[in-house]
Motif scaffolding. Structure first.
Motif, PDB file in Angstrom:
ATOM      1  N   ALA A  87      39.928  75.546  86.456  1.00 32.19           N
ATOM      2  CA  ALA A  87      40.655  75.786  87.705  1.00 32.19           C
ATOM      3  C   ALA A  87      39.613  76.024  88.784  1.00 32.19           C
ATOM      4  O   ALA A  87      38.450  76.308  88.486  1.00 32.19           O
ATOM      5  N   LEU A  88      40.024  75.893  90.036  1.00 33.71           N
ATOM      6  CA  LEU A  88      39.097  76.137  91.131  1.00 33.71           C
ATOM      7  C   LEU A  88      38.974  77.626  91.411  1.00 33.71           C
ATOM      8  O   LEU A  88      39.951  78.368  91.341  1.00 33.71           O
ATOM      9  N   ASN A  89      37.765  78.044  91.716  1.00 40.80           N
ATOM     10  CA  ASN A  89      37.512  79.416  92.145  1.00 40.80           C
ATOM     11  C   ASN A  89      37.602  79.467  93.669  1.00 40.80           C
ATOM     12  O   ASN A  89      36.738  78.923  94.352  1.00 40.80           O
ATOM     13  N   PRO A  90      38.635  80.102  94.221  1.00 40.16           N
ATOM     14  CA  PRO A  90      38.803  80.107  95.681  1.00 40.16           C
ATOM     15  C   PRO A  90      37.733  80.919  96.407  1.00 40.16           C
ATOM     16  O   PRO A  90      37.619  80.842  97.623  1.00 40.16           O
ATOM     17  N   TYR A  91      36.928  81.682  95.677  1.00 34.50           N
ATOM     18  CA  TYR A  91      35.909  82.524  96.291  1.00 34.50           C
ATOM     19  C   TYR A  91      34.497  82.019  95.991  1.00 34.50           C
ATOM     20  O   TYR A  91      33.524  82.754  96.106  1.00 34.50           O
ATOM     21  N   SER A  92      34.390  80.770  95.610  1.00 36.82           N
ATOM     22  CA  SER A  92      33.088  80.207  95.260  1.00 36.82           C
ATOM     23  C   SER A  92      32.117  80.260  96.431  1.00 36.82           C
ATOM     24  O   SER A  92      32.471  79.984  97.575  1.00 36.82           O
ATOM     25  N   TRP A  93      30.868  80.578  96.120  1.00 43.46           N
ATOM     26  CA  TRP A  93      29.828  80.588  97.155  1.00 43.46           C
ATOM     27  C   TRP A  93      29.501  79.170  97.617  1.00 43.46           C
ATOM     28  O   TRP A  93      28.864  78.995  98.661  1.00 43.46           O
ATOM     29  N   THR A  94      29.913  78.160  96.852  1.00 51.54           N
ATOM     30  CA  THR A  94      29.658  76.787  97.285  1.00 51.54           C
ATOM     31  C   THR A  94      30.520  76.390  98.479  1.00 51.54           C
ATOM     32  O   THR A  94      30.333  75.314  99.035  1.00 51.54           O
ATOM     33  N   LYS A  95      31.414  77.246  98.874  1.00 51.50           N
ATOM     34  CA  LYS A  95      32.164  76.980 100.105  1.00 51.50           C
ATOM     35  C   LYS A  95      31.271  77.095 101.334  1.00 51.50           C
ATOM     36  O   LYS A  95      31.592  76.536 102.390  1.00 51.50           O
ATOM     37  N   ILE A  96      30.175  77.821 101.193  1.00 52.35           N
ATOM     38  CA  ILE A  96      29.296  78.009 102.348  1.00 52.35           C
ATOM     39  C   ILE A  96      27.824  77.813 102.018  1.00 52.35           C
ATOM     40  O   ILE A  96      26.956  78.088 102.840  1.00 52.35           O
ATOM     41  N   ALA A  97      27.514  77.324 100.799  1.00 54.25           N
ATOM     42  CA  ALA A  97      26.109  77.178 100.416  1.00 54.25           C
ATOM     43  C   ALA A  97      25.932  76.084  99.370  1.00 54.25           C
ATOM     44  O   ALA A  97      26.829  75.824  98.554  1.00 54.25           O
ATOM     45  N   ASN A  98      24.770  75.439  99.403  1.00 50.67           N
ATOM     46  CA  ASN A  98      24.326  74.557  98.330  1.00 50.67           C
ATOM     47  C   ASN A  98      23.665  75.439  97.274  1.00 50.67           C
ATOM     48  O   ASN A  98      22.832  76.281  97.609  1.00 50.67           O
ATOM     49  N   ILE A  99      24.025  75.255  96.004  1.00 44.16           N
ATOM     50  CA  ILE A  99      23.513  76.174  94.987  1.00 44.16           C
ATOM     51  C   ILE A  99      22.889  75.426  93.819  1.00 44.16           C
ATOM     52  O   ILE A  99      23.482  74.512  93.246  1.00 44.16           O
ATOM     53  N   ILE A 100      21.661  75.842  93.475  1.00 43.86           N
ATOM     54  CA  ILE A 100      20.990  75.405  92.247  1.00 43.86           C
ATOM     55  C   ILE A 100      21.175  76.516  91.220  1.00 43.86           C
ATOM     56  O   ILE A 100      20.730  77.649  91.435  1.00 43.86           O
ATOM     57  N   PHE A 101      21.817  76.212  90.106  1.00 43.77           N
ATOM     58  CA  PHE A 101      21.944  77.154  88.998  1.00 43.77           C
ATOM     59  C   PHE A 101      20.880  76.770  87.964  1.00 43.77           C
ATOM     60  O   PHE A 101      20.939  75.690  87.393  1.00 43.77           O
ATOM     61  N   LEU A 102      19.926  77.673  87.730  1.00 46.98           N
ATOM     62  CA  LEU A 102      18.768  77.330  86.900  1.00 46.98           C
ATOM     63  C   LEU A 102      18.773  78.070  85.573  1.00 46.98           C
ATOM     64  O   LEU A 102      18.916  79.297  85.529  1.00 46.98           O
ATOM     65  N   ASP A 103      18.601  77.313  84.483  1.00 46.97           N
ATOM     66  CA  ASP A 103      18.393  77.900  83.162  1.00 46.97           C
ATOM     67  C   ASP A 103      16.908  78.221  83.014  1.00 46.97           C
ATOM     68  O   ASP A 103      16.081  77.315  82.828  1.00 46.97           O
ATOM     69  N   ALA A 104      16.549  79.483  83.117  1.00 45.79           N
ATOM     70  CA  ALA A 104      15.143  79.874  82.991  1.00 45.79           C
ATOM     71  C   ALA A 104      15.058  81.228  82.310  1.00 45.79           C
ATOM     72  O   ALA A 104      15.917  82.073  82.518  1.00 45.79           O
ATOM     73  N   PRO A 105      14.042  81.448  81.457  1.00 47.54           N
ATOM     74  CA  PRO A 105      12.924  80.568  81.099  1.00 47.54           C
ATOM     75  C   PRO A 105      13.297  79.602  79.978  1.00 47.54           C
ATOM     76  O   PRO A 105      14.484  79.476  79.635  1.00 47.54           O
TER      77      PRO A 105
END
Length: 442
Positions: A87-105
């Protein structure tokens, strides 16, 4: 790199998810995997956010699905059909930002190393590798070079993220390429200083009426406020600590309104799971089957992410390299990890001399990293209070409290830091926190 389209037919909205690997370190032996989602508003102008999930060793997919990303699981439909449904998250930060989600280390999520040495990592090594990742990612994505850049994360990222910000800042000053448009950083419920974080647990428990006034006062008198490293020869102090642990021992420290449910879960809804897909504590939670109904546990929801991320069709769509991972884990508890930075406060202090903006937010029901400890180390930075403690609101209701600090030099503000609590929030309540704590503006 590759891009896939995740369609939610109920909302008639497509999420374009780009995934890929970037090699870092010697001979690029460490291959860091990332998920990238463009802003829904204006990708050309909106901030670029690098998001790091805590742990260390917890996959960024958790941040994407359970915290600030545009997708979340539809639990009602998932349990009815037996397969995970988004389902869609209505409060997603991607509404106002480009986001890189990084698997690290390496060893986290789908990230891996081609050598055994690549799995030997520390706080500073992880930060250096992430800095190298970001530089290479921006070379591959030059269209985002001018976007305002923020480094963000939660939990143990409170140690790593300030180091990365320092690396970026120093790199810009010495001319490392590409030059990054660094504007600041965002941290949620951040691990910062073991002594401050841990010793704030007892005052927090007292403020939340989890322990009595008498027990609290006796603890402060006999233990002198030392909960992390008490004087074990002091019998009275040790008795008080045992009493405190008895009082809070049945609570989930990440959200004190929930029970600690290590072994109190029903069968994992209707999904069929292979137990090897689950780490130790998740296995206990998801696969135990008591004879009587038990309270709900938020860990029940993790069953869906194991099912989805370990599906061969999904991994093919994400372009996961064959043979690099036996299976996806939510959090890898077997990392060969060296915790060589005991406190990130000095990194914050160094950054106060730079023209950056910081946002530190804390769920006020999180006892793992209590907000009063976070407030304590922020106070130690000796910044000027620009706006004192005051409520902030969402839809006319108090959503938490906030303060704004600034560093002034010759009456010119070069740095500011906003501290905010989120009413009712815990360490796993980033979805709630994301509603009114945007990363691009405060």
């Amino acid at each position: 790199m590759s891009a896939i389209k995740l369609r939610n037919t109920h909302y008639q909205y497509d999420v374009i998810l780009q995934t890929g690997y970037i090699g870092v370190g010697e001979l690029e032996a460490v291959q860091l995997f990332y998920y990238f989602i463009e802003s829904e508003r204006s990708p050309e102008d909106d901030p670029l956010v690098l998001w790091l999930t805590g742990g260390p060793g917890c996959s960024a997919l958790c941040g994407l699905v359970y915290e600030i990303g545009p997708l979340s699981f539809d639990y009602a439909k998932s349990s009815a059909g037996g397969e995970p449904v988004f389902a869609l998250n209505p409060y997603s930060w991607t509404k106002i930002a480009n986001i890189i989600f990084l698997d690290a280390p390496a060893g986290t999520g789908f990230s891996y190393s081609t050598t055994l040495e690549g799995y030997d990592v520390s706080d500073t090594i992880s930060a250096a590798q992430t800095y190298e990742f970001l530089r290479k990612w921006l070379v591959d994505h030059p269209e985002f070079l001018t976007n305002p850049l923020y480094v963000a994360g939660d939990s143990y990222s409170g140690i790593i993220a300030p180091i990365i910000v320092q690396e970026i800042s120093d790199g810009n000053e010495v001319g490392d390429q590409p030059t990054m448009n660094l504007k600041g950083y965002v941290l949620g419920n951040p691990v910062t200083d073991d002594e401050i974080d841990t010793n704030s647990i007892v005052p927090f428990a007292h403020l939340k009426a989890l322990i009595s006034d008498e027990l609290y006062e006796s603890f402060m008198k006999n233990c002198k406020g030392e909960y992390l490293n008490p004087d074990q020869s002091n019998a009275s102090c040790m008795e008080h600590i045992l009493a405190i642990k008895e009082c809070i021992g049945k609570l989930f420290t990440g959200q004190i309104l929930e029970p600690l449910c290590k072994t109190i879960s029903p069968k994992p809804i209707t999904l069929k799971l292979n137990p090897r897909f689950l780490i130790a504590d998740d296995t206990d939670i998801l696969l135990s089957s008591p004879h009587v109904p038990r309270p709900w546990c938020r860990h029940f929801n993790y069953v869906y992410i194991y099912k989805w991320a370990n599906d061969e069709t999904v991994q093919d769509a994400l372009h996961i390299r064959k043979g690099t991972k036996k299976h996806w884990e939510r959090c890898n508890k077997t990392l060969a990890y060296s915790y060589n930075v005991k406190s990130s406060v000095d990194y914050h202090r160094n950054l106060t001399k730079k023209p950056y903006r910081a946002l530190i937010y804390s769920g006020d029901h999180d006892m793992s990293i209590p907000y009063i400890g976070t407030h304590e180390w922020i106070e130690s930075l000796n910044l000027t209070i620009k706006y004192d403690w005051e409520p902030w609101f969402v839809d006319g209701q108090v959503a938490g409290y906030t303060m704004l600090y600034a560093y002034n030099e010759l009456d010119y503000i070069t740095y500011d830091l906003r501290f905010a609590t989120v009413k009712g929030g815990g360490s796993h309540s980033a979805g709630i926190q994301a509603r009114a704590v945007p990363c691009h503006d405060r």
